[in-house]
Each structure stands twice: as structure tokens, then as C-alpha cells.
Design an enzyme around this catalytic site. Structure first.
Site, PDB file in Angstrom:
ATOM      1  N   HIS A  16      31.878  37.023  34.874  1.00 31.01           N
ATOM      2  CA  HIS A  16      33.397  36.979  34.345  1.00 31.01           C
ATOM      3  C   HIS A  16      33.792  35.404  34.631  1.00 31.01           C
ATOM      4  O   HIS A  16      34.129  35.001  35.533  1.00 31.01           O
ATOM      5  CB  HIS A  16      33.987  37.923  35.174  1.00 31.01           C
ATOM      6  CG  HIS A  16      35.347  38.247  34.927  1.00 31.01           C
ATOM      7  ND1 HIS A  16      36.082  39.099  34.636  1.00 31.01           N
ATOM      8  CD2 HIS A  16      36.541  37.214  34.475  1.00 31.01           C
ATOM      9  CE1 HIS A  16      37.555  39.064  34.126  1.00 31.01           C
ATOM     10  NE2 HIS A  16      37.618  37.861  34.080  1.00 31.01           N
ATOM     11  N   HIS A  18      35.861  32.511  32.085  1.00 34.95           N
ATOM     12  CA  HIS A  18      36.364  32.021  30.962  1.00 34.95           C
ATOM     13  C   HIS A  18      36.178  30.681  30.727  1.00 34.95           C
ATOM     14  O   HIS A  18      36.161  29.857  31.863  1.00 34.95           O
ATOM     15  CB  HIS A  18      38.049  32.134  31.446  1.00 34.95           C
ATOM     16  CG  HIS A  18      38.502  33.555  31.438  1.00 34.95           C
ATOM     17  ND1 HIS A  18      39.060  34.378  30.231  1.00 34.95           N
ATOM     18  CD2 HIS A  18      38.433  34.377  32.741  1.00 34.95           C
ATOM     19  CE1 HIS A  18      39.225  35.603  30.710  1.00 34.95           C
ATOM     20  NE2 HIS A  18      38.896  35.462  32.018  1.00 34.95           N
ATOM     21  N   ASP A  20      37.879  28.409  29.131  1.00 34.85           N
ATOM     22  CA  ASP A  20      38.900  27.439  29.289  1.00 34.85           C
ATOM     23  C   ASP A  20      39.256  27.274  30.790  1.00 34.85           C
ATOM     24  O   ASP A  20      39.933  26.490  31.041  1.00 34.85           O
ATOM     25  CB  ASP A  20      39.914  27.875  28.313  1.00 34.85           C
ATOM     26  CG  ASP A  20      40.487  29.042  28.276  1.00 34.85           C
ATOM     27  OD1 ASP A  20      39.790  29.979  29.103  1.00 34.85           O
ATOM     28  OD2 ASP A  20      41.246  29.610  27.668  1.00 34.85           O
ATOM     29  N   GLY A 170      44.602  38.315  29.156  1.00 36.63           N
ATOM     30  CA  GLY A 170      45.901  37.888  29.065  1.00 36.63           C
ATOM     31  C   GLY A 170      47.119  38.445  29.878  1.00 36.63           C
ATOM     32  O   GLY A 170      46.353  39.240  30.983  1.00 36.63           O
ATOM     33  N   HIS A 197      39.912  43.480  31.196  1.00 35.24           N
ATOM     34  CA  HIS A 197      40.597  43.130  32.331  1.00 35.24           C
ATOM     35  C   HIS A 197      41.510  44.209  32.650  1.00 35.24           C
ATOM     36  O   HIS A 197      42.740  44.581  31.580  1.00 35.24           O
ATOM     37  CB  HIS A 197      41.478  41.928  32.092  1.00 35.24           C
ATOM     38  CG  HIS A 197      40.895  40.735  32.229  1.00 35.24           C
ATOM     39  ND1 HIS A 197      40.012  40.138  31.015  1.00 35.24           N
ATOM     40  CD2 HIS A 197      40.875  39.517  32.916  1.00 35.24           C
ATOM     41  CE1 HIS A 197      39.551  39.194  31.166  1.00 35.24           C
ATOM     42  NE2 HIS A 197      40.071  38.561  32.410  1.00 35.24           N
ATOM     43  N   GLU A 200      44.347  44.455  37.526  1.00 37.91           N
ATOM     44  CA  GLU A 200      44.523  43.085  38.045  1.00 37.91           C
ATOM     45  C   GLU A 200      46.183  42.708  38.369  1.00 37.91           C
ATOM     46  O   GLU A 200      46.688  42.584  39.282  1.00 37.91           O
ATOM     47  CB  GLU A 200      44.004  41.921  37.030  1.00 37.91           C
ATOM     48  CG  GLU A 200      44.017  40.583  37.786  1.00 37.91           C
ATOM     49  CD  GLU A 200      43.922  39.514  36.577  1.00 37.91           C
ATOM     50  OE1 GLU A 200      43.804  39.813  35.213  1.00 37.91           O
ATOM     51  OE2 GLU A 200      43.505  38.294  37.010  1.00 37.91           O
ATOM     52  N   ASP A 277      35.786  33.976  37.600  1.00 37.35           N
ATOM     53  CA  ASP A 277      36.971  34.004  36.492  1.00 37.35           C
ATOM     54  C   ASP A 277      37.493  32.801  35.947  1.00 37.35           C
ATOM     55  O   ASP A 277      36.725  32.528  34.882  1.00 37.35           O
ATOM     56  CB  ASP A 277      37.993  34.797  37.232  1.00 37.35           C
ATOM     57  CG  ASP A 277      39.358  35.183  36.226  1.00 37.35           C
ATOM     58  OD1 ASP A 277      38.805  35.657  35.480  1.00 37.35           O
ATOM     59  OD2 ASP A 277      40.351  35.459  36.977  1.00 37.35           O
TER      60      ASP A 277
HETATM   61  N1  ADE Z   1      42.540  34.539  31.222  1.00 33.49           N
HETATM   62  C1  ADE Z   1      42.084  33.926  32.039  1.00 33.49           C
HETATM   63  N2  ADE Z   1      42.117  34.300  33.234  1.00 33.49           N
HETATM   64  C2  ADE Z   1      42.411  35.446  33.283  1.00 33.49           C
HETATM   65  C3  ADE Z   1      42.757  36.628  34.093  1.00 33.49           C
HETATM   66  N3  ADE Z   1      42.323  36.574  35.446  1.00 33.49           N
HETATM   67  N4  ADE Z   1      43.421  37.650  33.779  1.00 33.49           N
HETATM   68  C4  ADE Z   1      43.732  37.801  32.256  1.00 33.49           C
HETATM   69  N5  ADE Z   1      43.254  36.866  31.456  1.00 33.49           N
HETATM   70  C5  ADE Z   1      42.869  35.642  32.004  1.00 33.49           C
HETATM   71 ZN    ZN Z   2      39.253  36.970  33.544  1.00 35.15          ZN
END
Ligand code: ADE
Ligand code: ZN
Length: 336
Positions: A16, A18, A20, A170, A197, A200, A277
Site C-alpha cells: 500500500h 501511493h 504521489d 480519496g 480504502h 480509515e 501509504d
Molecule cells: N491517497 C493518498 N493517501 C491516501 C489515504 N491514506 N487515504 C485515501 N486516499 C489517499
Molecule cells: Zn492509501
């Protein structure tokens, strides 16, 4: 008899991550250089790219992505970013990574989602780390944009070494998981595996929704504990949770880390995994996440082997891929 204690993990997976969220100041400078984009001085740059310690929630956390996204609006930059991020992972002893990104966030200057996908795939081809790509739908994205992401996932879907799954990223508290049921029904019909996701920034009902929609894994899943029957369901179905401790602490997925349900989920039989993450935004690495869980949650070396085995099992790859990852982790002779 001499008792030899097991060593703690020194090679890792990250399921997990991302793309960016992995743009460090050093990577940002290289991306800015190649595009002649001016950047602020180092101390300001650092502030722009990392979350503040008093971050209140996921919505605030997500605002840290504006500079990385600005730097990732063309093909060459996306390819280069993928190369730089995966090189960094190699030096951090990551042997398998699943990079995720939302192609629709890279179309501000006219790039198509398809070119964004091809750019990242080109970077992955040069990666020193074994990896796969997860394409993210966006909460709050238009139906047209998310449908295009779905089309691309189908077009580029492969068993290993490319796009192997979908996700939904998101602002979970603003855009409920249930709103994306139609997209995931279609993904299922097309045979595209997905993680979501969930749990969270929204409650257990979001995780239940994701599981009912057919998610193979859950991103975070922290708030599942609010519904005891759901914890049992996730355990019975063997649904892996991609937990990201530092991220969950920063976004306040639980009010207090003393109540972080990590050990409870392990005890209840959920196949938990540890991931980063957004390592640059959180100033973390996967090794730091493991060390933190050892120190604060008493994670043992034996448990780490189980968590790594969970992530091998959960990976969006082939059986052959799993065997290779197991070997790279030095776990091939283990019975776990
Ligand atoms: N995009 C980047 N990190 C995220 C996260 N923790 N939860 C949802 N979207 C994300
Ligand atoms: Zn994430």
C-alpha cells in the site's frame, strides 16, 4: 542447548504505497529540474511535502498532495518518478512493492489517463524492485473519469508485472464507499481484482460495504473494530488488511494509538500486513514502520514472518511471483 533468537525483518514488502505520496524533497527537485518548474527554498519545500504534526484528519492530510501532483503532469515526469521511487525502495530493502496511483489526477495539463498509465508502466519496467501497479478510482471523481480508469484497468490488466488491480482512494468521510458500488460491480464482472480504502476516515459500515462489493483486500480497515461481527467476518473470509501505522496515527483513524486495533486483529485471525501509504508525506519508510510496531506494539520477529507471509499471500501477483517474493525475503524454507 543454545537458544538462537529469530532476527527481526530486514527485507520487506509494501502493498500500500501511493506514488504521489512517495515524492521526497530530493525526488521533487529532480522532477522540477527536468521540467524547469521553480521550487521554494529547502525548508519551505520540506514543509510543503510533509504533513504537519498537528494534522487533524485525512482531509487535511490529502492537501499535502498538491505539489507532488503539480510535478507529475507529464509522461516523462511520471516515468522518472516511478524510477526514482522504486530505486529508493530497493535501497530500503523492499523486495516487492505495489505502487498505486489515480491516473485521473495527472490530466490537468492535457495528458490522457491512458498516457499516465503507460508512463508509470514504462517506469516499472526499469524498476530494480519487483512490483505491480494498482489503479485508483477517486472518491469525488466524475463518473466519466472513474469509468475511464476502469476501462484502462481492463485494457492493461495482467497477472504480474503491470496493472494487477484497482482501488478507491480519496476522502472517505466525504464520499461514501456505497456510492462506488456500480463501478466495483463492473470491475468484478470484468474479472479485475480490487482493494478498497475503507475504515480509515469512515466507520465499520464502510468496510462492510467494501467486503460486500467483493474487495479482495481492505486498505487500512482500522475502524472495523467498531463492529465485532464484521471483525469475525473479515477473519472468516481471510480478507487481508493493508495497515499503515504512521499514516493511521497522523490521519487520526483512531483517536488514540493506544486503541489501535493491530494486535486485536492479529489475535482474531485477520491476515494483517504492514505498509507505508505515503512514505514521503509521513517521513517514514517500511523499516521504520516495522521498528515502530516492535517498540510500541511488541511485535515479535515470529509475528513479522507471519505478516510478511500474509502479504505474500495477499499480493496481486501470480503463484510464481509469490514464490519469488518468498525467496527474496528469505522465507522459502519457512513453514508459517
Ligand atoms: N491517497 C493518498 N493517501 C491516501 C489515504 N491514506 N487515504 C485515501 N486516499 C489517499
Ligand atoms: Zn492509501
Amino acid at each position: 542447548m543454545k537458544v538462537t533468537s529469530l532476527p527481526f525483518a530486514d527485507r520487506f514488502t509494501d502493498l500500500h504505497l501511493h506514488l504521489d505520496g512517495a515524492v521526497t524533497p530530493a525526488i521533487a527537485k529532480q522532477l522540477a529540474d527536468m521540467q524547469d518548474i521553480p521550487l521554494p527554498p529547502d525548508d519551505e519545500l520540506e514543509k510543503l511535502l510533509t504533513v504537519s504534526p498537528d494534522c487533524r484528519d485525512l482531509n487535511e492530510f490529502l492537501s499535502c498532495f498538491s505539489l507532488p501532483q503539480k510535478l507529475l503532469q507529464n509522461y516523462a515526469a511520471l516515468t522518472e518518478c516511478t524510477c526514482l521511487v522504486t530505486s529508493g525502495l530497493a535501497s530500503q530493502q523492499v523486495v516487492y512493492a505495489e505502487l498505486r496511483f489515480a491516473p485521473q489526477l495527472h490530466c490537468i495539463d492535457g495528458m490522457s489517463q491512458e498516457d499516465a498509465v503507460r508512463a508509470v508502466l514504462e517506469g516499472l519496467e526499469k524498476s530494480p524492485v519487483r512490483g505491480n501497479i494498482i489503479l485508483c478510482f477517486m472518491r469525488g471523481g466524475s463518473i466519466e473519469d472513474n469509468t475511464e480508469t476502469l476501462r484502462l484497468a481492463k485494457k492493461y490488466l495482467t497477472a504480474d508485472g503491470g496493472v494487477t488491480a484497482l482501488d478507491l482512494a480519496g476522502a472517505e468521510a466525504l464520499f461514501p464507499t456505497a456510492d462506488y458500488r456500480g463501478l466495483f460491480e463492473e470491475a468484478r464482472r470484468l474479472g479485475i481484482p480490487f482493494t478498497i480504502h475503507a475504515g480509515e476516515a469512515d466507520g465499520a459500515h464502510s468496510v462492510r460495504e467494501a467486503i460486500e462489493m467483493g474487495a479482495c483486500r481492505i486498505g487500512h480497515g482500522v475502524r472495523t473494530f467498531e463492529d465485532d461481527a464484521l471483525v469475525s467476518l473479515a477473519a472468516e473470509r481471510g480478507i487481508p488488511f493493508e495497515m499503515c501505522p504512521t499514516s493511521n496515527r497522523i490521519t487520526r483513524a483512531v483517536a488514540d494509538m493506544e486503541n489501535y486495533p493491530f494486535n486485536d486483529y492479529i489475535a482474531r485471525g485477520i491476515p494483517v500486513t504492514i505498509n507505508t501509504d505515503d512514505p514521503a508525506i509521513e517521513r517514514t519508510t517500511i523499516a521504520v514502520e516495522y521498528r515502530y510496531m516492535e517498540e510500541v506494539f511488541g511485535l515479535t520477529a515470529q509475528q513479522e514472518r507471519v505478516l510478511l507471509a500474509n502479504s505474500i499471500e495477499a499480493a496481486f501477483t501470480t503463484d510464481r511471483g509469490r514464490a519469488d517474493i518468498k525467496r527474496s525475503l528469505g522465507l522459502d524454507s519457512e513453514v508459517l
